[in-house]
Design a protein around this motif. Structure first.
Motif, PDB file in Angstrom:
ATOM      1  N   ARG A 181       3.522   7.511   1.261  1.00  7.31           N
ATOM      2  CA  ARG A 181       2.197   7.251   0.727  1.00  7.31           C
ATOM      3  C   ARG A 181       1.820   8.320  -0.283  1.00  7.31           C
ATOM      4  O   ARG A 181       2.303   9.452  -0.241  1.00  7.31           O
ATOM      5  CB  ARG A 181       1.155   7.199   1.841  1.00  7.31           C
ATOM      6  CG  ARG A 181       0.871   8.529   2.519  1.00  7.31           C
ATOM      7  CD  ARG A 181      -0.105   8.357   3.686  1.00  7.31           C
ATOM      8  NE  ARG A 181      -0.463   9.642   4.266  1.00  7.31           N
ATOM      9  CZ  ARG A 181      -1.196   9.793   5.364  1.00  7.31           C
ATOM     10  NH1 ARG A 181      -1.629   8.732   6.015  1.00  7.31           N
ATOM     11  NH2 ARG A 181      -1.501  11.003   5.827  1.00  7.31           N
ATOM     12  N   ARG A 182       0.941   7.947  -1.202  1.00  5.94           N
ATOM     13  CA  ARG A 182       0.425   8.882  -2.197  1.00  5.94           C
ATOM     14  C   ARG A 182      -0.922   9.415  -1.729  1.00  5.94           C
ATOM     15  O   ARG A 182      -1.762   8.650  -1.249  1.00  5.94           O
ATOM     16  CB  ARG A 182       0.295   8.190  -3.549  1.00  5.94           C
ATOM     17  CG  ARG A 182       1.629   7.994  -4.238  1.00  5.94           C
ATOM     18  CD  ARG A 182       1.542   7.056  -5.415  1.00  5.94           C
ATOM     19  NE  ARG A 182       1.637   5.671  -4.989  1.00  5.94           N
ATOM     20  CZ  ARG A 182       1.829   4.644  -5.816  1.00  5.94           C
ATOM     21  NH1 ARG A 182       1.936   4.857  -7.105  1.00  5.94           N
ATOM     22  NH2 ARG A 182       1.897   3.415  -5.348  1.00  5.94           N
ATOM     23  N   GLN A 183      -1.109  10.732  -1.859  1.00  5.24           N
ATOM     24  CA  GLN A 183      -2.328  11.380  -1.399  1.00  5.24           C
ATOM     25  C   GLN A 183      -2.925  12.186  -2.543  1.00  5.24           C
ATOM     26  O   GLN A 183      -2.199  12.784  -3.335  1.00  5.24           O
ATOM     27  CB  GLN A 183      -2.037  12.327  -0.235  1.00  5.24           C
ATOM     28  CG  GLN A 183      -1.426  11.667   0.990  1.00  5.24           C
ATOM     29  CD  GLN A 183      -1.029  12.678   2.041  1.00  5.24           C
ATOM     30  OE1 GLN A 183      -0.447  13.719   1.737  1.00  5.24           O
ATOM     31  NE2 GLN A 183      -1.336  12.381   3.291  1.00  5.24           N
ATOM     32  N   ASP A 241       0.820  -1.214   0.000  1.00  5.57           N
ATOM     33  CA  ASP A 241       0.000   0.000   0.000  1.00  5.57           C
ATOM     34  C   ASP A 241       0.853   1.263   0.000  1.00  5.57           C
ATOM     35  O   ASP A 241       0.419   2.311  -0.469  1.00  5.57           O
ATOM     36  CB  ASP A 241      -0.923   0.009   1.221  1.00  5.57           C
ATOM     37  CG  ASP A 241      -1.958  -1.098   1.176  1.00  5.57           C
ATOM     38  OD1 ASP A 241      -2.262  -1.583   0.061  1.00  5.57           O
ATOM     39  OD2 ASP A 241      -2.459  -1.487   2.238  1.00  5.57           O
ATOM     40  N   HIS A 242       2.051   1.180   0.587  1.00  5.42           N
ATOM     41  CA  HIS A 242       2.973   2.303   0.633  1.00  5.42           C
ATOM     42  C   HIS A 242       4.236   1.966  -0.151  1.00  5.42           C
ATOM     43  O   HIS A 242       4.598   0.794  -0.280  1.00  5.42           O
ATOM     44  CB  HIS A 242       3.380   2.635   2.073  1.00  5.42           C
ATOM     45  CG  HIS A 242       2.245   3.057   2.946  1.00  5.42           C
ATOM     46  ND1 HIS A 242       1.498   2.177   3.695  1.00  5.42           N
ATOM     47  CD2 HIS A 242       1.715   4.285   3.200  1.00  5.42           C
ATOM     48  CE1 HIS A 242       0.565   2.822   4.365  1.00  5.42           C
ATOM     49  NE2 HIS A 242       0.670   4.109   4.082  1.00  5.42           N
ATOM     50  N   TRP A 254       2.879  12.364   9.448  1.00  6.05           N
ATOM     51  CA  TRP A 254       3.117  12.299   8.011  1.00  6.05           C
ATOM     52  C   TRP A 254       3.498  13.684   7.511  1.00  6.05           C
ATOM     53  O   TRP A 254       2.884  14.684   7.887  1.00  6.05           O
ATOM     54  CB  TRP A 254       1.879  11.788   7.288  1.00  6.05           C
ATOM     55  CG  TRP A 254       1.608  10.348   7.574  1.00  6.05           C
ATOM     56  CD1 TRP A 254       0.869   9.835   8.596  1.00  6.05           C
ATOM     57  CD2 TRP A 254       2.114   9.228   6.845  1.00  6.05           C
ATOM     58  NE1 TRP A 254       0.872   8.465   8.554  1.00  6.05           N
ATOM     59  CE2 TRP A 254       1.626   8.063   7.492  1.00  6.05           C
ATOM     60  CE3 TRP A 254       2.929   9.093   5.717  1.00  6.05           C
ATOM     61  CZ2 TRP A 254       1.927   6.782   7.038  1.00  6.05           C
ATOM     62  CZ3 TRP A 254       3.224   7.808   5.259  1.00  6.05           C
ATOM     63  CH2 TRP A 254       2.733   6.672   5.911  1.00  6.05           C
ATOM     64  N   ARG A 260       8.361   4.799   5.121  1.00  3.66           N
ATOM     65  CA  ARG A 260       7.160   4.602   4.308  1.00  3.66           C
ATOM     66  C   ARG A 260       6.749   5.911   3.648  1.00  3.66           C
ATOM     67  O   ARG A 260       6.778   6.968   4.280  1.00  3.66           O
ATOM     68  CB  ARG A 260       6.016   4.079   5.168  1.00  3.66           C
ATOM     69  CG  ARG A 260       6.182   2.639   5.643  1.00  3.66           C
ATOM     70  CD  ARG A 260       5.094   2.249   6.618  1.00  3.66           C
ATOM     71  NE  ARG A 260       5.169   3.043   7.837  1.00  3.66           N
ATOM     72  CZ  ARG A 260       4.115   3.478   8.505  1.00  3.66           C
ATOM     73  NH1 ARG A 260       2.891   3.246   8.067  1.00  3.66           N
ATOM     74  NH2 ARG A 260       4.272   4.163   9.620  1.00  3.66           N
TER      75      ARG A 260
END
Length: 283
Positions: free
Chosen positions: A113-115, A99-100, A268, A111
């Motif tokens: 992540r895409r936002q 997922d990351h 984050w 990690r």
């Protein structure tokens, strides 16, 4: 000669959606075979605050490995190189296995992540733990106030914000005070100093940050590692909400925006990345 080959090269602007208004980063792809000396020499040549080199991971949990160099040496971790390197890796066809995206660097696994927020795409990394916390010692505060030309009572709060680069953090009463600072780097010595102050209501950012690098005599435009540690400090101490936006680079004619969020377990650190240059480099 194994090092004398053509490699993909990307130059990006991080923590901005508009090129030329954030913090630039040079990325060398497929960096296998490059020696430490060659990487360091190229980082000196680009003369950017950081240059990164993408490598296959040695940790089976990681999607890729990155090494991060300044013109004067290697860093175990840095924020804008993390987001910029991840963006470059994805643009070159990298595919995360989970997922990351999981980045391997000298500080360990990070990690990313895409936002998506409307049409805006951002990347965000989970802030690594600080290596050193707690209040700054009195002798260091005396050096900081001398370097910034401030009385001691101008510093409202202070804390170690060291998550690899060695940041010390101080908080002033307002963003205006932060923007008015002129740093005496000789007095600062070898310290890496972050200064933060709150904006008045109505500004698009809640805080203004500046980052002064004493061992390089320069100001960093937009600094992910500093924002990560400052957010851990401010949110943990109740000095900032669990979600806020920080502005950085204003005093340098930039318009960096860093999006900080505590999700209950991690802080984050997010921002946009703008492409600037794509090509090849012979190393």
């Amino acid at each position: 000669m194994s090092q004398d080959k053509t490699r993909r090269f990307t130059q990006l602007d991080v923590f901005t959606g508009r090129a030329l208004y954030g913090n630039p980063l040079a990325v060398v792809h497929d960096a296998e075979g490059l020696s430490d000396e060659r990487m360091a020499a190229f980082a000196r040549w680009t003369n950017l605050s950081e240059t990164t080199f993408l490598l296959p991971p040695t940790d089976p949990q990681a999607d890729y490995r990155v090494r991060i160099f300044t013109p004067t040496g290697e860093l175990p971790f840095a924020g804008h190189p993390t987001l910029g390197s991840c963006h470059a890796w994805l643009q070159a066809g990298g595919q995360a296995r989970g997922d990351h995206v999981v980045q391997q660097c000298e500080v360990g696994l990070v990690r990313v992540r895409r936002q998506a927020e409307g049409d805006v795409q951002r990347l965000a990394f989970a802030a690594p733990p600080r290596r050193r916390t707690g209040p700054l010692p009195d002798d260091l505060l005396a050096r900081i106030t001398a370097a910034l030309g401030l009385p001691r009572d101008a510093i409202r709060h202070h804390e170690w914000c060291d998550n690899g680069p060695g940041w010390a953090g101080v908080m002033l009463g307002s963003a205006g005070q932060v923007l008015a600072l002129q740093c005496d780097y000789a007095a600062l010595g070898d310290l890496k100093l972050g200064v933060v102050g709150p904006h008045a209501a109505g500004h698009d950012a809640q805080f203004e940050l500046r980052a002064f690098i004493g061992d390089g005599d320069y100001e960093d435009p937009v600094t992910g590692s500093l924002n990560a540690a400052v957010a851990q400090w401010l949110i943990g101490a109740g000095l900032a909400p669990a979600r806020y936006v920080a502005a950085q680079g204003t005093a340098m004619g930039r318009a960096g925006r860093v999006f900080l969020e505590h999700d209950g377990s991690d802080v984050w650190v997010g921002g946009e990345v703008a492409g600037c240059i794509e090509g090849q480099v012979r190393l």
